[in-house]
Design a protein around this motif. Structure first.
Motif, PDB file in Angstrom:
ATOM      1  N   LYS A  29       0.822  -1.210   0.000  1.00 24.13           N
ATOM      2  CA  LYS A  29       0.000   0.000   0.000  1.00 24.13           C
ATOM      3  C   LYS A  29       0.855   1.259   0.000  1.00 24.13           C
ATOM      4  CE  LYS A  29      -4.056  -1.813   2.366  1.00 24.13           C
ATOM      5  NZ  LYS A  29      -4.859  -1.746   3.589  1.00 24.13           N
ATOM      6  N   SER A  30       1.952   1.225   0.727  1.00 24.65           N
ATOM      7  CA  SER A  30       2.775   2.419   0.839  1.00 24.65           C
ATOM      8  C   SER A  30       3.857   2.501  -0.238  1.00 24.65           C
ATOM      9  CB  SER A  30       3.420   2.483   2.222  1.00 24.65           C
ATOM     10  OG  SER A  30       4.337   1.434   2.386  1.00 24.65           O
ATOM     11  N   ALA A  31       3.890   1.554  -1.152  1.00 26.56           N
ATOM     12  CA  ALA A  31       4.924   1.570  -2.189  1.00 26.56           C
ATOM     13  C   ALA A  31       4.745   2.758  -3.123  1.00 26.56           C
ATOM     14  CB  ALA A  31       4.887   0.272  -2.979  1.00 26.56           C
ATOM     15  N   ASP A  32       3.499   3.174  -3.360  1.00 22.86           N
ATOM     16  CA  ASP A  32       3.278   4.279  -4.287  1.00 22.86           C
ATOM     17  C   ASP A  32       3.334   5.643  -3.598  1.00 22.86           C
ATOM     18  OD1 ASP A  32       0.999   3.924  -2.840  1.00 22.86           O
ATOM     19  OD2 ASP A  32      -0.369   4.322  -4.504  1.00 22.86           O
ATOM     20  N   LEU A  33       3.535   5.681  -2.299  1.00 27.00           N
ATOM     21  CA  LEU A  33       3.667   6.947  -1.605  1.00 27.00           C
ATOM     22  C   LEU A  33       5.071   7.480  -1.817  1.00 27.00           C
ATOM     23  CD1 LEU A  33       1.940   6.243   1.815  1.00 27.00           C
ATOM     24  CD2 LEU A  33       1.026   7.465  -0.135  1.00 27.00           C
ATOM     25  N   ASP A  38       5.838  14.401  -4.094  1.00 24.52           N
ATOM     26  CA  ASP A  38       4.655  15.228  -3.860  1.00 24.52           C
ATOM     27  C   ASP A  38       5.034  16.627  -3.415  1.00 24.52           C
ATOM     28  OD1 ASP A  38       3.199  13.016  -4.524  1.00 24.52           O
ATOM     29  OD2 ASP A  38       2.732  12.479  -2.438  1.00 24.52           O
ATOM     30  N   TYR A  39       6.049  16.733  -2.557  1.00 27.98           N
ATOM     31  CA  TYR A  39       6.495  18.051  -2.097  1.00 27.98           C
ATOM     32  C   TYR A  39       7.038  18.865  -3.265  1.00 27.98           C
ATOM     33  CZ  TYR A  39       9.310  21.654   0.082  1.00 27.98           C
ATOM     34  OH  TYR A  39       9.852  22.854   0.417  1.00 27.98           O
ATOM     35  N   HIS A  40       7.862  18.249  -4.091  1.00 30.53           N
ATOM     36  CA  HIS A  40       8.437  18.968  -5.227  1.00 30.53           C
ATOM     37  C   HIS A  40       7.347  19.393  -6.220  1.00 30.53           C
ATOM     38  CE1 HIS A  40      12.638  18.780  -4.278  1.00 30.53           C
ATOM     39  NE2 HIS A  40      12.563  17.487  -4.036  1.00 30.53           N
TER      40      HIS A  40
END
Length: 76
Positions: A29-33, A38-40
């Protein structure tokens, strides 16, 4: 006495497999986070919006030091 030890070992093995399965699911589930990406992307969107706004107003931004004696700079 042996039955209590076997029962305890069985419980430990079941808990081990349950936790292992749960960790694998959470990892998928967290692999795509990607917080950095996202910050950039967010920072680029803000910077691009500011650049477009400044070009429309024909305003040149200047970088000054924090607590600088220069509050603003006149355009020439």
């Amino acid at each position: 006495m042996v039955s209590v030890l076997l029962f305890t070992a069985l419980i430990v093995v079941v808990i081990f497999f349950y936790m292992n399965r749960k960790v694998k699911r959470d990892r998928q589930k967290s692999a795509d986070l990607n917080s950095v990406r996202d910050y950039h992307a967010s920072y680029d969107r803000i910077r691009t919006h500011k650049n477009v706004r400044d070009r429309q107003n024909n305003y040149q931004t200047y970088v000054t030091k924090y607590n600088s004696t220069e509050d603003y700079r006149e355009k020439r």
